[in-house]
Every structure is written in C-alpha cells, then in structure tokens.
Design an enzyme around this catalytic site. Structure first.
Site, mmCIF file in Angstrom:
data_model
loop_
_atom_site.group_PDB
_atom_site.id
_atom_site.type_symbol
_atom_site.label_atom_id
_atom_site.label_comp_id
_atom_site.label_asym_id
_atom_site.label_seq_id
_atom_site.Cartn_x
_atom_site.Cartn_y
_atom_site.Cartn_z
ATOM 1 N N GLU A 264 -11.611 -3.251 -3.017
ATOM 2 C CA GLU A 264 -10.641 -2.272 -3.516
ATOM 3 C C GLU A 264 -10.399 -2.502 -5.009
ATOM 4 O O GLU A 264 -9.812 -3.514 -5.396
ATOM 5 C CB GLU A 264 -9.318 -2.432 -2.759
ATOM 6 C CG GLU A 264 -9.465 -2.378 -1.246
ATOM 7 C CD GLU A 264 -8.352 -3.156 -0.518
ATOM 8 O OE1 GLU A 264 -7.171 -2.913 -0.795
ATOM 9 O OE2 GLU A 264 -8.666 -4.006 0.319
ATOM 10 N N HIS B 48 -9.818 2.524 0.151
ATOM 11 C CA HIS B 48 -9.815 1.483 1.172
ATOM 12 C C HIS B 48 -10.901 1.666 2.239
ATOM 13 O O HIS B 48 -10.619 1.501 3.439
ATOM 14 C CB HIS B 48 -8.415 1.442 1.809
ATOM 15 C CG HIS B 48 -7.961 0.092 2.235
ATOM 16 N ND1 HIS B 48 -8.605 -0.637 3.209
ATOM 17 C CD2 HIS B 48 -6.920 -0.675 1.809
ATOM 18 C CE1 HIS B 48 -7.962 -1.784 3.379
ATOM 19 N NE2 HIS B 48 -6.952 -1.834 2.545
ATOM 20 N N HIS C 127 0.796 -1.233 0.000
ATOM 21 C CA HIS C 127 0.000 0.000 0.000
ATOM 22 C C HIS C 127 0.828 1.283 0.000
ATOM 23 O O HIS C 127 0.530 2.236 0.723
ATOM 24 C CB HIS C 127 -0.936 0.019 1.209
ATOM 25 C CG HIS C 127 -2.071 -0.960 1.116
ATOM 26 N ND1 HIS C 127 -2.566 -1.439 -0.067
ATOM 27 C CD2 HIS C 127 -2.835 -1.526 2.093
ATOM 28 C CE1 HIS C 127 -3.580 -2.262 0.178
ATOM 29 N NE2 HIS C 127 -3.765 -2.348 1.464
HETATM 30 C C1 GLA Z 1 -5.473 -4.950 1.964
HETATM 31 C C2 GLA Z 1 -4.519 -6.081 2.083
HETATM 32 C C3 GLA Z 1 -4.672 -6.742 3.401
HETATM 33 C C4 GLA Z 1 -4.469 -5.748 4.503
HETATM 34 C C5 GLA Z 1 -5.427 -4.607 4.346
HETATM 35 C C6 GLA Z 1 -5.166 -3.527 5.356
HETATM 36 O O1 GLA Z 1 -6.731 -5.363 1.744
HETATM 37 O O2 GLA Z 1 -4.660 -7.021 1.045
HETATM 38 O O3 GLA Z 1 -3.793 -7.800 3.518
HETATM 39 O O4 GLA Z 1 -3.160 -5.274 4.488
HETATM 40 O O5 GLA Z 1 -5.329 -4.069 3.069
HETATM 41 O O6 GLA Z 1 -5.078 -4.030 6.653
#
Ligand code: GLA
Length: 380
Positions: A345, A208, A134
């Site tokens: 997402e 997100h 991220h």
């Molecule tokens: C995304 C990732 C997860 C986690 C979340 C945030 O969805 O794929 O593994 O890191 O973000 O916690």
C-alpha cells in the site's frame, strides 16, 4: 461529374461516421458495464470491466472503488485472477479486510484517532482497538462513488469520484477525491488520485489489493520473492502505532533490499514481527523525490509472474495477510487462509499527523493532492 462532386462530401461524411461508430463500438468493448448488486437502500452498484489489448482485465465496482478482480498472464500466457475478493456485493458490505478497496481519508492508523491541526484537536472514529484505522467505521471503502468510463482502445480507464462531507468520521473539511484506474497497454494497473478540500484537513488515501501472483488462492505467499527499495522502516508499538522514529532494516528480518522470500524470516524471534503478527509495517522509500519511482517488486516462480510497483509516495505498507484466518469466503467459495495474499500500500507514514519527523499529510484549500501508483505485470 458535377453530380459526383456534389455527392463527394456526403460520401466522405458517411464514411467518416461509419468508421467513427465502428471504432466507438470497439472502444466500448474495452469497458463492459454490468449490474453487480444492490445495496439495502436500493442503490445499484455496477461493475466495470476494463480490458486492454493484451487481454488483461480489471473489474472495478463503484462501491469502495474496489478492484474485484485483476487478471494477468503467467509465463505460458495463461490468464488468472491474482487478487482476493468476493463474488457478491453483500460480502463487500460485510468485509473488514479492505479487499481491493480505495482506503481513506487516511490509509493506516492514527494513534487514539486524535490529532492537532491549526491549533484545534480533532477526534476521529475509533475502529481498531483504541486507534483509528483506514478512514474509520465507514471509510471510502464503504462508500458509493460515481463512475465515469474513459474509453480508449489502448488504455481503458475508469474515473471514480467521491465527496466526503465535513466531519465525516471526524475529519475536517469537505473533500473531493477522484481516482482514475487505467489498464495500460504495458500491462499496468495505474492508479491516479486527486484530492481537494474546502478546509485544512489531512489526507492520505491508498489502495488495498491483496495479491497472490500464483492465481491459486489456496496457496500462501510465503515463497514469493519481495524487494523493497528501503533502508529503513517506521517501527511500531504493540498497537501498531508508529513510534515516530526510523529503524534500519540492515541485519533484521525487515531487510528486503535484495529480493527475499516473504517466508524466510517471517517467524523470526523479532519484536516488530511479534507486534505485527508478521509483516505489517511501513517501509521508508529510498531517494523519495515526489516523482514516480520503482519502489518494490514481487516475483512468484511457479507462474513466473512478476509485479513491479511504482509510486510517488514516501512509504509503502507491506502487510503479509496476517489477519486472514480462513473465515472470509472469497471468490469461487475459496476460504482465504492465513497469509494467502499480501498488500503493498503506497502511502505517507502511519500516524504522520502526530509524528513531527514524518512528512506532512496536510491538505489546504486551493491545493490539489496528487498521487500516482502503478502495479506493472510481466513474467520471467
Ligand atoms: C493494513 C493494516 C493492517 C490491517 C490491514 C487490513 O495493512 O496495516 O494492520 O488492518 O490493513 O486488514
């Protein structure tokens, strides 16, 4: 009579300016700006609350371009906040769940934080085991964005801009990203992204928000019915890095081609679910054609709330809130429990820069990255 005629233009001018200022006043009410908090360096962060003509609201801050709250009516017309978040800025600064944020430059993981681009190897910040997640340690979700309200009586919007410097978190090129959040008259939260760069780079931002359509954050999302328009996922290894292959969802717990309760198969004895501690995978959207198509939907029977997701992206990460463990003290002091919300997402596939079969995430100078993703709310 002559005098009346002389006064006439003056009168019209007065009338027009009164109507204009009245309508402007009304328009301003569609977007309310308030101080949300101050960062340790003193910079002020503001909350912009967009309200549409149906009474839906979206409160967005210019820290992380975060959607702090989103209200939608249930089947009886009662409005509730349906996303997880915090009441104060300090909690967002400390957050590691990415609640409501714009994530970037790269949504999801890049294996070992390494990739090759135009003959050069780049090393990104490692912030998730041995991988990059991220956007790194201080991704777009932890940055101060500039904000510009776009007034409209029907579709109030907020335009947020962030300039990410060359080599930030290890990425090449200075990238300018804009995100326009619009709350439409059709009860949609529309998110439009643009991105430009001055050097070839990789770019894959996402949003997100954690949804719990019941509005009661003390419940889980296990009885929500999810549909994803995908025949395949991109399977992962035990560090959640995609293997580079595609896997059919047919006859597996990953099959959401017909609406299915999230909890139905979540604890099945299935390796991919063990790796993800539940669902934390990228689904490969059927019929991807770079246009905005319906890619997923979510229904919560108790409230009757129904969310449809539209996007022009090739994939969607469905994350079932597996890392929520009751430690995050959220809005109104609610401690967010395991699987009390889920994320959908829109994105290109995780670790695409290292996976030749996956669509490209390369952005070059002179090109404009564009993404549109819409979450549409109704009841049934
Ligand atoms: C995304 C990732 C997860 C986690 C979340 C945030 O969805 O794929 O593994 O890191 O973000 O916690």
């Amino acid at each position: 009579m002559k005098k009346v005629l002389q006064l006439c233009p003056l009168f019209i001018l007065l009338l027009v300016s009164t109507v204009y200022s009245m309508s402007n006043k009304e328009v301003l009410q569609m977007i309310e700006k308030k101080l949300f908090g101050k960062l340790s360096d003193g910079s002020e962060i503001f909350a912009y609350t967009l309200k549409n003509q149906n009474g839906m609201t979206a409160k967005i801050i210019n820290y992380g371009a975060i959607v702090v709250s989103l209200t939608a009516p249930d089947k009886n017309g009662k409005f509730d906040d349906i996303v997880l978040g915090y009441d104060n800025l300090d909690s967002y600064v400390a957050d590691n769940n990415y609640f409501g944020a714009i994530v970037g430059r790269y949504g999801n993981r890049i294996g070992k934080g390494k990739f090759l681009l135009e003959g050069k190897t780049y090393q990104l910040t490692i912030n998730n085991g041995e991988n990059h997640l991220h956007g790194g340690k201080t991704g777009f979700n932890k940055k101060v964005w500039s904000a510009e309200p776009i007034e409209s009586e029907t579709d109030p919007a907020l335009k947020l801009t962030y300039v990410s410097k060359d080599r930030e978190e290890g990425y090449p090129g200075t990238v300018t990203i804009t995100v326009v959040y619009t709350l439409t008259k059709n009860n949609e939260l529309k998110i439009e992204y643009t991105g430009t760069t001055d050097k070839t780079t990789i770019f894959n931002p996402t949003h997100h928000s954690y949804f719990n359509l019941s509005g009661n954050m003390n419940t889980t999302i296990l009885d929500n019915e999810l549909w994803i328009n995908a025949d395949k996922i991109t399977p992962v290894d035990n560090s959640l890095i995609t293997t580079g292959e595609y896997a059919d969802v047919a006859n597996t717990p990953m099959d959401f081609r017909s609406p299915k309760k999230v909890g139905k198969d979540i604890n099945a004895d299935f390796e991919q679910l063990k790796f993800g501690l539940g669902y934390d995978h990228n689904w490969v959207i059927n019929g991807y054609n770079k246009k905005v198509n319906k890619i997923a939907s979510l229904y919560e029977a108790g409230s009757g709330r129904y969310m449809e997701m539209y996007s022009d992206q090739p994939g969607v990460q469905f994350y079932s809130g597996n890392f929520l463990d009751g430690t995050a003290a959220g809005k109104k002091g609610v401690k967010y429990q395991h699987r009390s919300a889920l994320c959908l997402e829109a994105q290109c596939f995780p670790d695409s820069p290292n996976k030749p079969k996956f669509p490209s995430v390369i952005l070059k100078p002179g090109e404009v990255y564009k993404q549109t993703t819409i979450y549409k709310f109704s009841t049934k």
